[in-house]
Design a protein around this motif. Structure first.
Motif, PDB file in Angstrom:
ATOM      1  N   ALA A  31      36.705  35.509  33.118  1.00 59.39           N
ATOM      2  CA  ALA A  31      36.042  36.788  32.835  1.00 59.39           C
ATOM      3  C   ALA A  31      35.753  37.520  34.141  1.00 59.39           C
ATOM      4  O   ALA A  31      35.563  36.893  35.179  1.00 59.39           O
ATOM      5  N   LEU A  32      35.765  38.833  34.049  1.00 57.45           N
ATOM      6  CA  LEU A  32      35.408  39.680  35.191  1.00 57.45           C
ATOM      7  C   LEU A  32      34.301  40.624  34.774  1.00 57.45           C
ATOM      8  O   LEU A  32      34.210  41.014  33.610  1.00 57.45           O
ATOM      9  N   SER A  33      33.474  41.014  35.755  1.00 55.44           N
ATOM     10  CA  SER A  33      32.600  42.151  35.488  1.00 55.44           C
ATOM     11  C   SER A  33      32.597  43.057  36.698  1.00 55.44           C
ATOM     12  O   SER A  33      32.771  42.599  37.831  1.00 55.44           O
ATOM     13  N   ALA A  34      32.431  44.346  36.449  1.00 53.58           N
ATOM     14  CA  ALA A  34      32.358  45.310  37.536  1.00 53.58           C
ATOM     15  C   ALA A  34      31.455  46.456  37.104  1.00 53.58           C
ATOM     16  O   ALA A  34      31.040  46.529  35.934  1.00 53.58           O
ATOM     17  N   GLY A  35      31.130  47.309  38.043  1.00 51.94           N
ATOM     18  CA  GLY A  35      30.286  48.459  37.736  1.00 51.94           C
ATOM     19  C   GLY A  35      31.145  49.640  37.323  1.00 51.94           C
ATOM     20  O   GLY A  35      31.615  49.707  36.190  1.00 51.94           O
ATOM     21  N   ARG A  36      31.377  50.549  38.291  1.00 49.11           N
ATOM     22  CA  ARG A  36      32.108  51.763  37.923  1.00 49.11           C
ATOM     23  C   ARG A  36      33.417  51.932  38.708  1.00 49.11           C
ATOM     24  O   ARG A  36      34.072  52.968  38.594  1.00 49.11           O
ATOM     25  N   SER A  49      44.609  38.649  34.538  1.00 44.42           N
ATOM     26  CA  SER A  49      44.592  38.487  33.078  1.00 44.42           C
ATOM     27  C   SER A  49      43.378  37.729  32.553  1.00 44.42           C
ATOM     28  O   SER A  49      43.527  36.658  31.942  1.00 44.42           O
ATOM     29  N   PRO A  50      42.175  38.230  32.797  1.00 41.10           N
ATOM     30  CA  PRO A  50      40.991  37.571  32.239  1.00 41.10           C
ATOM     31  C   PRO A  50      40.950  37.747  30.712  1.00 41.10           C
ATOM     32  O   PRO A  50      41.639  38.618  30.172  1.00 41.10           O
ATOM     33  N   LYS A  51      40.173  36.925  30.028  1.00 34.96           N
ATOM     34  CA  LYS A  51      40.042  37.068  28.568  1.00 34.96           C
ATOM     35  C   LYS A  51      38.899  38.030  28.217  1.00 34.96           C
ATOM     36  O   LYS A  51      38.885  38.625  27.152  1.00 34.96           O
ATOM     37  N   PHE A  52      37.896  38.115  29.121  1.00 30.14           N
ATOM     38  CA  PHE A  52      36.745  38.996  28.876  1.00 30.14           C
ATOM     39  C   PHE A  52      36.500  39.858  30.114  1.00 30.14           C
ATOM     40  O   PHE A  52      36.651  39.374  31.243  1.00 30.14           O
ATOM     41  N   VAL A  53      36.103  41.104  29.875  1.00 35.37           N
ATOM     42  CA  VAL A  53      35.749  41.980  30.991  1.00 35.37           C
ATOM     43  C   VAL A  53      34.514  42.788  30.611  1.00 35.37           C
ATOM     44  O   VAL A  53      34.435  43.330  29.503  1.00 35.37           O
ATOM     45  N   CYS A  54      33.578  42.864  31.535  1.00 36.51           N
ATOM     46  CA  CYS A  54      32.382  43.674  31.291  1.00 36.51           C
ATOM     47  C   CYS A  54      32.299  44.794  32.324  1.00 36.51           C
ATOM     48  O   CYS A  54      32.555  44.568  33.504  1.00 36.51           O
ATOM     49  N   VAL A  55      31.981  46.005  31.886  1.00 35.93           N
ATOM     50  CA  VAL A  55      31.772  47.126  32.806  1.00 35.93           C
ATOM     51  C   VAL A  55      30.382  47.718  32.559  1.00 35.93           C
ATOM     52  O   VAL A  55      29.697  47.342  31.609  1.00 35.93           O
ATOM     53  N   GLU A  56      30.005  48.641  33.414  1.00 30.08           N
ATOM     54  CA  GLU A  56      28.659  49.187  33.290  1.00 30.08           C
ATOM     55  C   GLU A  56      28.543  50.115  32.065  1.00 30.08           C
ATOM     56  O   GLU A  56      27.595  50.012  31.286  1.00 30.08           O
ATOM     57  N   LEU A  57      29.550  50.979  31.896  1.00 33.59           N
ATOM     58  CA  LEU A  57      29.432  52.045  30.890  1.00 33.59           C
ATOM     59  C   LEU A  57      30.283  51.800  29.645  1.00 33.59           C
ATOM     60  O   LEU A  57      31.413  51.318  29.737  1.00 33.59           O
ATOM     61  N   PHE A  58      29.717  52.189  28.522  1.00 35.59           N
ATOM     62  CA  PHE A  58      30.409  52.061  27.241  1.00 35.59           C
ATOM     63  C   PHE A  58      31.752  52.789  27.263  1.00 35.59           C
ATOM     64  O   PHE A  58      32.773  52.265  26.805  1.00 35.59           O
ATOM     65  N   GLU A  59      31.760  54.024  27.835  1.00 38.42           N
ATOM     66  CA  GLU A  59      32.997  54.824  27.828  1.00 38.42           C
ATOM     67  C   GLU A  59      34.120  54.125  28.592  1.00 38.42           C
ATOM     68  O   GLU A  59      35.287  54.173  28.176  1.00 38.42           O
TER      69      GLU A  59
END
Lengths: 393, 393
Positions: A31-36, A49-59
């Motif tokens: 999994a990865l996460s990033a801001g903007r 090719s992560p299975k999950f990714v999180c970002v700051e904004l819904f859009e």
């Protein structure tokens, strides 16, 4: 060797290096996460090719999910927490920037994950609440800060140990000695420091880092936060943590033992070094960092730092997480205000002092209480920033 | 903490320091041995009340036994061997000078005693025969040489390990880096070295040591022997052992790991430091060595050494104990001849080269075979010394 990790804060400098190290070690990214910084994140997604990714904004999450159909996208603090609790990765690398990093830190440990920690705000703000949780859950914290990583390396022991940092003991330790580059303003007088600009402050002489941490390095608050971090991580009296200015940045920190023997960890300044150590631990894997060449090395020097902010941080660590959280929160506010040119360089310490003096909270025992202290400390800091800003500009 | 030790070679510089350390740690002295410095030995006997004492000569043993009625006196090599096998002491400190130290080293290990080793000739001459015996007997060797002691400290691990040096692993090691003071003639050219005197050679800039080891330091043979010692003790390829000249003598040696991270052990130059570490291991006890003061420390510098004698020693360690024994024996002969002004300073290396070239022995597998190689190497060296001496003086 581990197989799979998640990297949170993947587009920051530590995140980028963590991905590079994982690739060299053949570790998969779950999994990865990033801001903007979506453009860099997109490249990382394509590459890893992560299975999950999180970002700051819904859009952003929505847009990305059209492009990458097989990936599950999440967003915001809740997404960050969820992504930290996924079962598959053996280690969660937390290089999220600022207080926000506290959420995945708690979630990952709550889920029994090993936490590789670059986000110092989470441990500075929560103190022993986080380390106690790690002990209760039987999980470990791997320090990624080059200083704490150095100390981790120096403290290896074959004694039985209860430490949250694996394989170490501080039983025989007289003091920890954190090295400090001294930042871009080393040797400058107060009068010279008064009008330094954000542009000057972010020019770090050795490490190439983000703006916030570069300013923290220039004010020495970074070293103060590192004292707090070390006190909590290694469970040691903060007044047993010394700082020495070592401008060559070859020795990343040292341990002085009760018998006056000192162990020092050295390497060329490269954040990949501590990340390699943490991700390969207890092995040490050949890698693409540059070895030290002692026959071409400059002499290594040491000098005493100014101590006011460092002692304030030591005192805060003695008082507990209400105080250390107030320091971290007010500093974050003050640095932002400085970067936005609302206050001057030397005002940063003024704001921290004010927040510390005004801080009358009871020490927190839960994440919720920490969040409350953080938020109220920010209000106090904001008050002071506005007052200064009105008078100065 | 241990209760009782024996100190062999008690009137030499390491022996004296060992007694001081034992006293500070509250460790009792079970047995002492010395050569012919009877006046100092008498003081030590009065102070430490050992149960057994060994001296070199029968007459000295006899005289002493009149004065100290409750002590059992022994003499000669046989006495030294006997004293090493006594059951009571937990550690035998072997700081006997020269090849003679091999006898108590084997006896102590054969008797299952932990051996604290300052006598490097015993391990250089016997090589893996001594370490294999230690492994078979399930006993440990504690290095007292400041360099090997430093490496011991840097290699601490919580991995399972088979090493004869306790608690360490060289699994993840890229190279060991021995530091060298450079001795009194650092930076001098061959032409300048030609006529240096024994008096100049024994003036070591940092360590206050015996004549033999001071000359060894001046020729760099000492560092070559230390490479051999490290190769055998830590069971590592001698070509993975580097040397760096570090005139400040603050870093006592270093380890570079596979991941390019380096651990260094530092302390003010004082032989008590490694002895405290060995006798208190795995604890680290507060003591009367002087702590390092980083704010008042000179810059630490490093430079490349001349490599001819070092490479000769590395090659010898690859060839095995017949060669390393020949180096140690011919060096001992050559240094004595130099101290007696029979040969010049630069002739020492000539004698060693000659002995190495003439050495055609099979590697030894027993102490008896080692003694034979040592004795024949001495004959070869003597031959060369006489030839040089005839031509030069």
């Amino acid at each position: 060797m581990i197989n799979t990790i998640s990297v949170l804060g993947s587009t920051g400098s530590v995140g980028v290096k963590s991905l590079e190290v994982a690739q060299k070690l053949g570790i998969k990214i779950f999994a990865l996460s990033a801001g903007r910084n979506i453009s860099l994140l997109e490249k990382q997604i394509s590459l890893f090719s992560p299975k999950f990714v999180c970002v700051e904004l819904f859009e952003d999450a929505k847009k990305l999910s059209y492009r990458f159909k097989n990936i599950k996208f999440l967003f915001g603090t809740k997404g960050l927490q969820e992504i930290s609790t996924l079962i598959e990765p053996e280690i969660v690398v937390n290089s999220v920037s600022g207080f926000e990093g506290i959420f995945p830190a708690f979630s990952a440990i709550n889920a029994g994950k090993t936490l590789a920690l670059a986000n110092k705000e989470s441990i500075v703000s929560s103190g022993s609440v986080l380390t106690k949780l790690a002990r209760d859950k039987g999980t470990k914290i791997l320090p990624l800060d080059s200083e704490h990583n150095a100390i981790w390396q120096c403290l290896q022991t074959n004694l039985k140990t209860e430490s949250v940092v694996p394989g170490i003991s501080v039983k025989n330790v007289k003091k920890l000695i954190l090295t400090a580059s001294g930042g871009p303003f080393l040797g400058m007088k107060c009068s010279e420091l008064e009008n330094v600009t954000p542009e000057e402050a972010v020019k770090h002489p050795v490490w190439n880092m983000g703006a916030k941490i570069s300013v923290d390095s220039a004010t020495m608050v970074n070293k103060g936060l590192e004292i707090i971090e070390a006190a909590y991580l290694f469970d040691i009296d903060p007044f047993k943590i010394d700082v020495t200015i070592h401008t060559e940045c070859v020795i990343h920190s040292m341990v002085e033992f009760n018998d006056n023997s000192v162990l020092a960890q050295m390497a060329n300044a490269d954040m990949k070094s501590p990340i390699f150590y943490a991700l390969a631990y207890p092995k040490r894997i050949q890698n693409n960092t540059k070895p030290l060449d002692f026959s071409n090395l400059n002499s290594l020097s040491f000098r005493k730092p100014e101590n006011s902010i460092l002692n304030l941080c030591r005192k805060a660590a003695i008082l507990g997480n209400a105080s250390t959280c107030a320091i971290s929160a007010s500093n974050e506010m003050a640095v932002n205000a400085f970067l936005q040119k609302k206050i001057k360089f030397l005002d940063i310490e003024t704001v921290i002092d004010y927040a510390m003096a005004k801080c009358k909270f009871k020490n927190a025992e839960t994440l919720e209480e920490i969040i409350k202290i953080d938020s109220e400390s920010r209000s106090i800091a904001k008050e002071k920033i506005e007052e200064i800003s009105k008078n100065e500009f």
